[in-house]
Design a protein around this motif. Structure first.
Motif, PDB file in Angstrom:
ATOM      1  N   ARG A  35       0.864  -1.186   0.000  1.00 39.66           N
ATOM      2  CA  ARG A  35       0.000   0.000   0.000  1.00 39.66           C
ATOM      3  C   ARG A  35       0.899   1.234   0.000  1.00 39.66           C
ATOM      4  O   ARG A  35       1.763   1.408   0.873  1.00 39.66           O
ATOM      5  CB  ARG A  35      -0.916  -0.001   1.217  1.00 39.66           C
ATOM      6  N   GLY A  44      -1.712  13.145 -10.251  1.00 39.75           N
ATOM      7  CA  GLY A  44      -1.554  11.706 -10.238  1.00 39.75           C
ATOM      8  C   GLY A  44      -0.500  11.148 -11.161  1.00 39.75           C
ATOM      9  O   GLY A  44      -0.477   9.940 -11.413  1.00 39.75           O
ATOM     10  N   ARG A  56      -0.317  -1.078  -7.867  1.00 42.08           N
ATOM     11  CA  ARG A  56      -1.644  -0.497  -8.096  1.00 42.08           C
ATOM     12  C   ARG A  56      -2.431  -0.283  -6.810  1.00 42.08           C
ATOM     13  O   ARG A  56      -3.522   0.277  -6.850  1.00 42.08           O
ATOM     14  CB  ARG A  56      -2.437  -1.387  -9.057  1.00 42.08           C
ATOM     15  N   ASN A  57      -1.893  -0.710  -5.680  1.00 35.29           N
ATOM     16  CA  ASN A  57      -2.571  -0.514  -4.402  1.00 35.29           C
ATOM     17  C   ASN A  57      -2.086   0.797  -3.784  1.00 35.29           C
ATOM     18  O   ASN A  57      -1.408   0.824  -2.758  1.00 35.29           O
ATOM     19  CB  ASN A  57      -2.281  -1.695  -3.470  1.00 35.29           C
ATOM     20  N   VAL A  59      -2.714   5.207  -3.104  1.00 36.73           N
ATOM     21  CA  VAL A  59      -3.643   6.306  -2.834  1.00 36.73           C
ATOM     22  C   VAL A  59      -2.897   7.610  -3.029  1.00 36.73           C
ATOM     23  O   VAL A  59      -1.765   7.769  -2.552  1.00 36.73           O
ATOM     24  CB  VAL A  59      -4.187   6.235  -1.391  1.00 36.73           C
ATOM     25  N   LEU A  72      -8.334  12.633 -12.075  1.00 35.46           N
ATOM     26  CA  LEU A  72      -9.388  11.658 -12.295  1.00 35.46           C
ATOM     27  C   LEU A  72      -9.858  11.647 -13.747  1.00 35.46           C
ATOM     28  O   LEU A  72     -10.287  10.610 -14.250  1.00 35.46           O
ATOM     29  CB  LEU A  72     -10.551  11.927 -11.339  1.00 35.46           C
ATOM     30  N   GLU A  77      -8.712   5.373 -13.310  1.00 36.58           N
ATOM     31  CA  GLU A  77      -8.464   4.145 -12.567  1.00 36.58           C
ATOM     32  C   GLU A  77      -7.760   4.399 -11.234  1.00 36.58           C
ATOM     33  O   GLU A  77      -7.688   3.502 -10.382  1.00 36.58           O
ATOM     34  CB  GLU A  77      -7.603   3.194 -13.411  1.00 36.58           C
ATOM     35  N   LEU A  78      -7.247   5.620 -11.015  1.00 39.23           N
ATOM     36  CA  LEU A  78      -6.469   5.906  -9.810  1.00 39.23           C
ATOM     37  C   LEU A  78      -7.375   6.258  -8.635  1.00 39.23           C
ATOM     38  O   LEU A  78      -8.473   6.799  -8.799  1.00 39.23           O
ATOM     39  CB  LEU A  78      -5.502   7.057 -10.073  1.00 39.23           C
ATOM     40  N   ASP A  79      -6.878   5.982  -7.432  1.00 42.34           N
ATOM     41  CA  ASP A  79      -7.549   6.369  -6.185  1.00 42.34           C
ATOM     42  C   ASP A  79      -6.966   7.706  -5.744  1.00 42.34           C
ATOM     43  O   ASP A  79      -5.961   7.757  -5.025  1.00 42.34           O
ATOM     44  CB  ASP A  79      -7.337   5.292  -5.126  1.00 42.34           C
ATOM     45  N   LEU A  80      -7.579   8.789  -6.219  1.00 43.63           N
ATOM     46  CA  LEU A  80      -7.131  10.143  -5.908  1.00 43.63           C
ATOM     47  C   LEU A  80      -8.173  10.811  -5.024  1.00 43.63           C
ATOM     48  O   LEU A  80      -9.366  10.781  -5.325  1.00 43.63           O
ATOM     49  CB  LEU A  80      -6.931  10.965  -7.190  1.00 43.63           C
ATOM     50  N   ARG A  81      -7.712  11.448  -3.953  1.00 42.80           N
ATOM     51  CA  ARG A  81      -8.629  12.026  -2.972  1.00 42.80           C
ATOM     52  C   ARG A  81      -8.214  13.445  -2.623  1.00 42.80           C
ATOM     53  O   ARG A  81      -7.028  13.714  -2.378  1.00 42.80           O
ATOM     54  CB  ARG A  81      -8.624  11.188  -1.693  1.00 42.80           C
ATOM     55  N   GLU A  90      -6.883   7.923   7.854  1.00 47.37           N
ATOM     56  CA  GLU A  90      -6.245   6.611   7.743  1.00 47.37           C
ATOM     57  C   GLU A  90      -5.650   6.261   9.098  1.00 47.37           C
ATOM     58  O   GLU A  90      -5.189   7.143   9.827  1.00 47.37           O
ATOM     59  CB  GLU A  90      -5.129   6.615   6.695  1.00 47.37           C
TER      60      GLU A  90
END
Length: 213
Positions: A35, A44, A56-57, A59, A72, A77-81, A90
Motif C-alpha cells: 500500500r 496523479g 496499483r494498491n 492512494v 481523475l 483508474e487511480l484512487d485520488l482524494r 487513515e
C-alpha cells in the motif's frame, strides 16, 4: 493550506506538468501489493507511473480540487482524494511506502512542514519506506536574487515569490536533514530536473525508512 495557496494550485491544474522522476530501483524489494501513499499527488502523474510498473494498491491525496479533478479525468483508474488538512482519515501504520515529491517546496512554513513529516511517520508502518524529492538551495544568480528578495519579504532565506504570486521554498541541506531526522537514512541522489516554468534546477531525492515503534 491557505485559501490563497489552494486557489493558486487550482489555477495551475489545467496545464501544469511536473518533472521529478521516480527511482524505481529504490522500490525493487517492495511487493507489488504494497500500500503506497502519494502525499501531495497533484494530478496523479507519479501514481500512474507506479501503476504502469505494477504497484496499483496506491492512494494519492492533495488539497487542490483542481489537481484531483484533472487527475481523475486523465487517470480514472487511480484512487485520488482531495483532503482539506491533517490528519488524514487513515489509521496509524496504514502504508508500506510514502512518497513526497516536490511538496516541501510548496510549504514555506517550518511548522507546516514539520506537521506533514510527522503525519507521514504516523501513517507509515515500522520499517516502511519514505521517498522524498525536493529542491535544495540553487546556486545560479537568478535564484540568489530571488532568495535575497524573499528573505527581505518572508524572513526566511530560500523562501521566494514567483512572478505569478506563488510562494516557494528551497532548502539548505541542514533543513532537509532536520526534516528527515526521525527516519533512518538509506540513500540519496542529486538529479537535474525542471521547475514549473521549465527552467533547469537541481533536485535532491532521499530514501529513508520509518523507525521501529
Amino acid at each position: 493550506m491557505s485559501s490563497e495557496a489552494q486557489q493558486y494550485w487550482d489555477a495551475k491544474s489545467s496545464a501544469q506538468s511536473f518533472s521529478h522522476p521516480m527511482n524505481f530501483e529504490w522500490l525493487a524489494d517492495v511487493p507489488k501489493d504494497a500500500r503506497i501513499l502519494d502525499y501531495g499527488c497533484g494530478y496523479g502523474r507519479t501514481l500512474a507511473e507506479l501503476g504502469e510498473a505494477g504497484w496499483r494498491n496506491a492512494v494519492g491525496v492533495d488539497f487542490s480540487a483542481g489537481m484531483i479533478e484533472r487527475g481523475l479525468r486523465e487517470h480514472p483508474e487511480l484512487d485520488l482524494r482531495r483532503v482539506s488538512g491533517l490528519p488524514l482519515d487513515e489509521p496509524d501504520g496504514a502504508f508500506d511506502v510514502a512518497i513526497l515529491f516536490a511538496v516541501l517546496t510548496t510549504i514555506p512554513d517550518d511548522t507546516v512542514q514539520d506537521a506533514v513529516m510527522a503525519e507521514l511517520r504516523r501513517l507509515l508502518k515500522p520499517g516502511g519506506l519514505l521517498l522524498v524529492s525536493d529542491y535544495p538551495l540553487q546556486t545560479d544568480d537568478r535564484y540568489l536574487a530571488r532568495y535575497a528578495a524573499g528573505e527581505a519579504r518572508h524572513g526566511v532565506y530560500g523562501v521566494w515569490t514567483r512572478e505569478d504570486g506563488g510562494v516557494f521554498r528551497h532548502h539548505p541541506a541542514q533543513r532537509l536533514e532536520q526534516l528527515l531526522a526521525p527516519f533512518e537514512a538509506l540513500a540519496s541522489r542529486e538529479l537535474a530536473t525542471t521547475t514549473l516554468s521549465g527552467a533547469p534546477a537541481v533536485a535532491v531525492q532521499y530514501l529513508a525508512r520509518s523507525p521501529p515503534p
